[in-house]
Motif scaffolding. Structure first.
Motif, short mmCIF file in Angstrom:
data_model
loop_
_atom_site.label_atom_id
_atom_site.label_comp_id
_atom_site.label_asym_id
_atom_site.label_seq_id
_atom_site.Cartn_x
_atom_site.Cartn_y
_atom_site.Cartn_z
N THR A 124 0.85 -1.20 0.00
CA THR A 124 0.00 0.00 0.00
C THR A 124 0.88 1.24 0.00
O THR A 124 1.98 1.25 0.56
N SER A 138 -3.64 5.04 0.38
CA SER A 138 -4.63 5.43 -0.63
C SER A 138 -4.58 4.57 -1.88
O SER A 138 -5.57 4.53 -2.63
N TYR A 139 -3.45 3.88 -2.11
CA TYR A 139 -3.30 3.12 -3.34
C TYR A 139 -2.63 1.78 -3.06
O TYR A 139 -1.97 1.59 -2.03
N SER A 159 -3.92 0.38 -8.37
CA SER A 159 -5.36 0.48 -8.07
C SER A 159 -5.57 1.29 -6.81
O SER A 159 -4.61 1.63 -6.10
N ASP A 160 -6.83 1.59 -6.52
CA ASP A 160 -7.15 2.16 -5.23
C ASP A 160 -7.21 1.05 -4.19
O ASP A 160 -6.99 -0.13 -4.52
N ASN A 162 -9.61 -0.38 -2.86
CA ASN A 162 -10.68 -1.34 -3.10
C ASN A 162 -10.39 -2.24 -4.30
O ASN A 162 -11.20 -3.07 -4.68
N VAL A 166 -6.54 2.04 -11.60
CA VAL A 166 -6.33 3.48 -11.73
C VAL A 166 -5.72 3.75 -13.10
O VAL A 166 -4.75 3.10 -13.49
#
Length: 509
Positions: A124, A138-139, A159-160, A162, A166
């Motif tokens: 992350t 956040s990512y 990606s984010d 979730n 992105v």
């Protein structure tokens, strides 16, 4: 010699170094705090024998250059996560730097690749928003380039949180400009930025100067930039900038005045008192202070490959050997242990047995978390040492190998492999163990057969090889000469027996 591993592996508490700055005095004397200068009035300082007219002295003052450019918003906090019982757990943290607006991040390979204890399942990214705010994940990023031998890696925002992809075209991260690390000279100012894991959750800045350069075989004279800045573990992978705010180095290596192994914030102490060291314990920095930076120019091929969309991850076990086992000259000492009076250590107690047995030298460790060793009595400075080794009774994770330059208090350099396929070089300094090269996995080490180990102790250079192939190397200068010998140890499971044969000491060419 007996050493208790629990005591020896205790983490070294970090101490900060404070410095007193004279900047305020210089600034007070600078032109911005003074009215327009007039012709100086001569001042005469009289003594009994001399007079000095201060109006005749010329003083050159460095012009005030304004604020340094500090690209702190380019720095990110990286968290390595792994799955346990179906849920993600934090393994460790490190730092990184945005090098492109569309989300490429430069960091250390050891921050983002799996190690012996944890398989990294997710990375992350928490961007820095403000100097006084804790960054929020956040990512999710993926590794697109990595070279473990250089300890450098490139991540890409994927990606984010979730898992939603992105689009890189929609991103606009505050990327730092790359500088030229080859242009650095002694005394150049450096600003270090990262998330060290101590001193709070916000970004940390320290300053220093270029203190020198360290060479490495296969890389050249600028394999590392030495710095006077104090940088705690966890800053690994962060940013070292010049006065123009350009990235010129990546905090990578640590020690206390010498080149040593890598540290980060990891779960290595029973901080919650439950008797078990696991993910429930607080992540703590270990080992000391980072004192070396990888020059950014070494990362440029990885960066360009990542920009082209290429993916290439070279782990420790896949990294090509920089050299074969070092060449050596004549034989200085040899022992096949066919007789039992050649001067080696003999010891037998409740922790195990060290001594001669069945035309071998035997180390049997009967206690858990215990290291036993024996020395030959042959003292030397620059040598290449070989021995054949076989595990007679294993524990699955027992370690064994060679030692050189042992001191009268038991301090030494140790070169070991482990039953489960790992290799390491470490230093015992008056009972305190610190890794010079932390445990790295090699498939050939795990093969269950008689192996020929080689340890090279030549000047500051230390190397460990197996069956004629160099595995790992490093440098250190704490011990220049001393005794030679053999070592073996256990972890949580006792009952390791290792047989050594055909011990040989040679002079390097």
């Amino acid at each position: 010699m007996t050493k208790n591993r629990k005591i020896l592996i205790a983490a070294i508490l970090l101490t900060g170094l404070c410095s007193v700055s004279l900047a305020a005095v210089l600034l007070f004397n600078s032109p911005i705090f003074k009215p327009a200068e007039k012709s100086p009035t001569p001042v005469v300082i009289s003594t009994i024998q001399t007079e000095l007219n201060l109006s005749n002295l010329k003083i050159t003052r460095t012009p005030f250059a304004g604020k340094r450019s500090i690209p702190f918003q380019s720095v990110v906090l990286i968290t390595a996560l792994y799955y346990e019982n179906g849920s993600l757990q934090e393994g460790w943290t490190g730092s990184g730097t945005f090098i492109t607006k569309d989300g490429l991040i430069l960091t250390n390979a050891h921050v983002v690749l799996s190690d012996e204890n944890f398989k990294v399942d997710m990375l992350t990214i928490a961007p820095t928003v403000s100097a006084d705010e804790k960054p929020q994940p956040s990512y999710i990023a993926k590794v697109v380039q990595a070279d473990a031998s250089l300890d450098l890696a490139i991540l890409k925002i994927a990606s984010d949180l979730n898992g939603n992809p992105v689009d890189p075209k929609t991103l606009n991260f505050p990327a730092v400009k790359l500088g030229d690390s080859d242009s650095l000279t002694l005394g150049d100012k450096l600003t270090i930025l990262g998330y060290p894991g101590i001193g709070g959750d916000t970004i940390t800045l320290t300053s220093g100067e270029v203190a020198g350069f360290t060479g490495e075989t296969g890389i050249g004279n600028r394999a590392f930039i030495k710095t006077s800045a104090t940088i705690a573990g966890g800053n690994s992978g962060g940013l070292a900038a010049n006065d123009a705010g350009e990235l010129v180095g990546i905090p990578t290596q640590l020690g206390s005045g010498s080149d040593t192994g890598i540290v980060d914030c990891r779960n290595l102490a029973d901080t919650n008192g439950d008797g078990v060291i696991d993910e429930n314990d607080t992540c703590i920095p270990t080992g000391g202070f980072i004192n070396s930076l990888r020059p950014v120019n070494l990362a440029r091929p990885l960066i360009e490959a990542a920009k082209r969309g290429e993916v290439n991850i070279l782990s420790d076990s896949e990294a090509p050997s920089k050299e074969e086992s070092p060449d050596s000259g004549g034989v200085l000492y040899t022992d096949d242990f066919s007789t039992t009076n050649t001067g080696w250590t003999v010891q037998n107690d409740t922790d195990g047995y060290v001594g001669y047995g069945d035309r071998n030298y035997i180390i049997q460790v009967t206690s858990p978390q215990m290291i036993l060793s024996g020395t030959s009595g042959y003292e030397a400075a620059n040598v290449v040492i070989d021995v054949s080794v076989q595990v007679i009774q294993g524990t699955g994770k027992g370690d064994f190998g060679l030692i050189c330059r042992q001191q009268s208090d038991g301090s030494n350099y140790a070169f070991e492999i482990r039953e489960d396929g790992y290799a390491s070089i470490w230093k015992n300094n008056s009972g305190t163990i610190s890794p010079l090269v932390d445990w790295k996995y090699f498939p050939e080490v795990q093969q269950n057969s008689i192996k020929r180990l080689t340890a090279a102790c030549v000047g500051r250079q230390l190397g460990l090889g197996i069956d004629g192939k160099m595995l790992i190397s490093t440098s250190d200068s704490d011990f220049s000469t001393g005794d030679t010998g053999l070592i073996a140890g256990t972890w949580d499971i006792a009952g390791l027996t290792v047989a050594f044969d055909d011990f040989q000491i040679r002079s390097p060419k």
